[in-house]
Design a protein around this motif. Structure first.
Motif, PDB file in Angstrom:
ATOM      1  N   ASP A 308       0.852  -1.186   0.000  1.00 30.20           N
ATOM      2  CA  ASP A 308       0.000   0.000   0.000  1.00 30.20           C
ATOM      3  C   ASP A 308       0.892   1.243   0.000  1.00 30.20           C
ATOM      4  OD1 ASP A 308      -1.719   2.165   0.667  1.00 30.20           O
ATOM      5  OD2 ASP A 308      -3.084   0.798   1.695  1.00 30.20           O
ATOM      6  N   PRO A 309       0.706   2.175  -0.943  1.00 29.33           N
ATOM      7  CA  PRO A 309       1.570   3.356  -1.016  1.00 29.33           C
ATOM      8  C   PRO A 309       1.587   4.191   0.262  1.00 29.33           C
ATOM      9  CG  PRO A 309       0.290   3.134  -3.041  1.00 29.33           C
ATOM     10  CD  PRO A 309      -0.251   2.116  -2.080  1.00 29.33           C
ATOM     11  N   ILE A 310       0.524   4.114   1.088  1.00 25.39           N
ATOM     12  CA  ILE A 310       0.497   4.912   2.306  1.00 25.39           C
ATOM     13  C   ILE A 310       1.677   4.581   3.207  1.00 25.39           C
ATOM     14  CG2 ILE A 310      -0.997   3.296   3.565  1.00 25.39           C
ATOM     15  CD1 ILE A 310      -1.094   7.129   3.873  1.00 25.39           C
ATOM     16  N   LEU A 311       2.145   3.323   3.172  1.00 21.84           N
ATOM     17  CA  LEU A 311       3.255   2.926   4.036  1.00 21.84           C
ATOM     18  C   LEU A 311       4.553   3.594   3.601  1.00 21.84           C
ATOM     19  CD1 LEU A 311       2.437  -0.868   4.422  1.00 21.84           C
ATOM     20  CD2 LEU A 311       2.014   0.953   6.079  1.00 21.84           C
ATOM     21  N   ALA A 312       4.808   3.612   2.306  1.00 24.48           N
ATOM     22  CA  ALA A 312       6.004   4.290   1.804  1.00 24.48           C
ATOM     23  C   ALA A 312       5.865   5.799   1.980  1.00 24.48           C
ATOM     24  CB  ALA A 312       6.225   3.948   0.338  1.00 24.48           C
ATOM     25  N   TYR A 313       4.681   6.317   1.751  1.00 29.94           N
ATOM     26  CA  TYR A 313       4.474   7.763   1.843  1.00 29.94           C
ATOM     27  C   TYR A 313       4.696   8.256   3.265  1.00 29.94           C
ATOM     28  CZ  TYR A 313       2.181  12.308   1.754  1.00 29.94           C
ATOM     29  OH  TYR A 313       1.917  13.636   1.884  1.00 29.94           O
ATOM     30  N   ALA A 314       4.166   7.527   4.263  1.00 35.89           N
ATOM     31  CA  ALA A 314       4.321   7.945   5.651  1.00 35.89           C
ATOM     32  C   ALA A 314       5.791   8.042   6.029  1.00 35.89           C
ATOM     33  CB  ALA A 314       3.590   6.975   6.575  1.00 35.89           C
ATOM     34  N   ALA A 315       6.579   7.052   5.616  1.00 32.90           N
ATOM     35  CA  ALA A 315       8.004   7.075   5.920  1.00 32.90           C
ATOM     36  C   ALA A 315       8.709   8.214   5.176  1.00 32.90           C
ATOM     37  CB  ALA A 315       8.629   5.733   5.567  1.00 32.90           C
ATOM     38  N   TRP A 316       8.435   8.346   3.883  1.00 31.51           N
ATOM     39  CA  TRP A 316       9.072   9.386   3.074  1.00 31.51           C
ATOM     40  C   TRP A 316       8.747  10.779   3.610  1.00 31.51           C
ATOM     41  CZ3 TRP A 316       6.537  13.204   0.215  1.00 31.51           C
ATOM     42  CH2 TRP A 316       7.364  13.994  -0.599  1.00 31.51           C
ATOM     43  N   TRP A 317       7.500  10.975   4.019  1.00 37.00           N
ATOM     44  CA  TRP A 317       7.019  12.290   4.443  1.00 37.00           C
ATOM     45  C   TRP A 317       7.531  12.657   5.831  1.00 37.00           C
ATOM     46  CZ3 TRP A 317       1.650  13.132   6.886  1.00 37.00           C
ATOM     47  CH2 TRP A 317       1.388  14.500   7.058  1.00 37.00           C
ATOM     48  N   LEU A 318       7.638  11.674   6.733  1.00 44.04           N
ATOM     49  CA  LEU A 318       7.792  12.007   8.143  1.00 44.04           C
ATOM     50  C   LEU A 318       9.129  11.637   8.780  1.00 44.04           C
ATOM     51  CD1 LEU A 318       4.174  11.173   9.272  1.00 44.04           C
ATOM     52  CD2 LEU A 318       5.287  13.386   9.474  1.00 44.04           C
ATOM     53  N   LEU A 319       9.952  10.795   8.158  1.00 40.58           N
ATOM     54  CA  LEU A 319      11.203  10.418   8.804  1.00 40.58           C
ATOM     55  C   LEU A 319      12.082  11.630   9.107  1.00 40.58           C
ATOM     56  CD1 LEU A 319      12.133   7.113   6.954  1.00 40.58           C
ATOM     57  CD2 LEU A 319      11.928   7.380   9.428  1.00 40.58           C
ATOM     58  N   ASN A 320      12.277  12.509   8.135  1.00 40.76           N
ATOM     59  CA  ASN A 320      13.103  13.688   8.368  1.00 40.76           C
ATOM     60  C   ASN A 320      12.426  14.672   9.311  1.00 40.76           C
ATOM     61  OD1 ASN A 320      15.436  15.491   7.717  1.00 40.76           O
ATOM     62  ND2 ASN A 320      13.794  16.754   6.880  1.00 40.76           N
ATOM     63  N   ALA A 321      11.118  14.859   9.143  1.00 40.37           N
ATOM     64  CA  ALA A 321      10.387  15.769  10.026  1.00 40.37           C
ATOM     65  C   ALA A 321      10.453  15.293  11.477  1.00 40.37           C
ATOM     66  CB  ALA A 321       8.933  15.880   9.569  1.00 40.37           C
ATOM     67  N   GLN A 322      10.392  13.969  11.672  1.00 43.19           N
ATOM     68  CA  GLN A 322      10.442  13.446  13.037  1.00 43.19           C
ATOM     69  C   GLN A 322      11.835  13.609  13.642  1.00 43.19           C
ATOM     70  OE1 GLN A 322       7.362  11.759  14.691  1.00 43.19           O
ATOM     71  NE2 GLN A 322       8.672  13.010  15.993  1.00 43.19           N
ATOM     72  N   ASP A 323      12.880  13.425  12.840  1.00 42.99           N
ATOM     73  CA  ASP A 323      14.233  13.705  13.327  1.00 42.99           C
ATOM     74  C   ASP A 323      14.347  15.151  13.800  1.00 42.99           C
ATOM     75  OD1 ASP A 323      15.604  11.317  13.263  1.00 42.99           O
ATOM     76  OD2 ASP A 323      16.512  11.639  11.291  1.00 42.99           O
ATOM     77  N   ARG A 324      13.840  16.066  13.011  1.00 44.24           N
ATOM     78  CA  ARG A 324      13.897  17.480  13.379  1.00 44.24           C
ATOM     79  C   ARG A 324      13.093  17.739  14.648  1.00 44.24           C
ATOM     80  NH1 ARG A 324      15.868  20.962   9.673  1.00 44.24           N
ATOM     81  NH2 ARG A 324      14.534  22.651  10.424  1.00 44.24           N
TER      82      ARG A 324
END
Length: 333
Positions: A308-324
């Motif tokens: 499901d694309p939502i799984l890749a999208y969630a990681a792509w969208w939020l991994l860097n934002a969550q680090d910040r």
């Protein structure tokens, strides 16, 4: 599905399912809406219902029985939730376990719509209701709700360690690349543990803007997505909504109000205290937990268990934002 429901309603006839459609956005369960019709007692009945079915692999691995029990425990309480109808833990009927619940129709959930301008006048009301409801959840007695029979009840001084151990293990198992910022936060959290929980509460686990249904008057009609519900420190639930990724770029708690105002609403509703240092610990923990979720989402997609694309999208969208967000909470951004 009609055949399954007919077995649950042995006195009904002409059981029919129509209008079945997938609802996009969820990544821990497949969610569908549909209309059920049947005849019983000489009358025709119709209901709008929701199907929540386990996917082959998920953004988070959760126990559907616990989610179902949490919904049932709060139905009819000060924390509005949809009515749960049937829980099926076998694969026979629909290939994967699932549960069926009523649909609370006619309301909105999307943060993007809430913050698009049309609801600006009622945002203070949404905030008041949001954290009042969370306070009611924190105030509830898990034993009186019969949730201690389905949820582990940790000691008050063990709540933090259980949660941190769990999410650190997610990194150990699922990370596709090193996560030095989250690992630094985990080291800090272990070196500076919070005080014991002031009480054992039901923790929703994902109580944020986007997981409740609201209307044009700013009223909240349903709290959704209880799949991470557990018993623990009530400050954990309060702090999840203060993860900076849930500010939606608005610089406000949940995109709604300053954090201090949200805390004050929660304190009035729950009758509980908020130690600033303990709240800071739980906010940082929830940033780590958030990153664990995005790491797990990427792993489920990479391994091919769920494409499901939502799984890749969630990681792509939020991994860097969550680090910040982790760096921001640690004062290192």
């Amino acid at each position: 599905m009609a055949a399954y429901i007919a077995k649950q309603l042995p006195d009904a006839s002409d059981v029919a399912v129509s209008g079945l459609e997938r609802i996009s956005g969820g990544a821990s369960r497949e969610t569908y809406r549909f209309r059920l019709s049947y005849r019983q007692g000489g009358q025709t009945h119709e209901r709008k219902l929701i199907l929540r079915r386990d996917p082959p692999a998920s953004l988070i691995d959760t126990e559907r029985r616990i989610e179902f029990a949490a919904y049932r425990a709060f139905h009819g309480s000060a924390a509005p939730v949809p009515e749960m109808l049937w829980l099926e833990e076998q694969d026979d009927a629909l290939d994967h376990p699932f549960f069926i619940a009523e649909e609370l129709a006619g309301f909105q959930a999307a943060p993007q719509l809430l913050f698009a301008g049309g609801y600006d006048a009622v945002l203070p009301r949404v905030a008041e209701r949001k954290w009042t409801i969370l306070g009611e959840i924190a105030k509830a007695d898990p034993q009186a709700l019969n949730l201690t029979s389905v949820m582990e009840a940790p000691a008050l001084d063990a709540c933090w360690r259980r949660e941190l151990d769990h999410w650190e293990a997610v990194f150990d198992t699922d990370e596709a690349e090193p996560q030095p910022i989250a690992r630094a936060a985990i080291r800090w959290l272990r070196a500076h543990p919070p005080p014991p929980a002031q009480k054992l509460s039901v923790v929703h686990g994902d109580y944020r803007t986007g997981n409740f249904l609201y209307d044009e008057a700013g009223e909240i009609h349903g709290v959704l997505d209880w799949e991470m519900a557990h018993l623990g420190d009530p400050l954990e639930d309060l702090a999840w909504g203060f993860n900076p990724v849930w500010e939606f770029g608005r610089g406000l708690a949940g995109g709604l109000v300053p954090k201090d105002e949200a805390v004050a609403i929660w304190r009035r509703a729950s009758g509980l205290s908020v130690d600033p240092a303990a709240l800071h610990w739980w906010i940082l923990f929830n940033c780590v937990k958030g990153q664990g979720i995005w790491v797990g989402s990427a792993r489920a997609f990479i391994d091919g268990g769920n494409r499901d694309p939502i799984l890749a999208y969630a990681a792509w969208w939020l991994l860097n934002a969550q680090d910040r967000s982790i760096l921001k909470v640690m004062g290192k951004l």
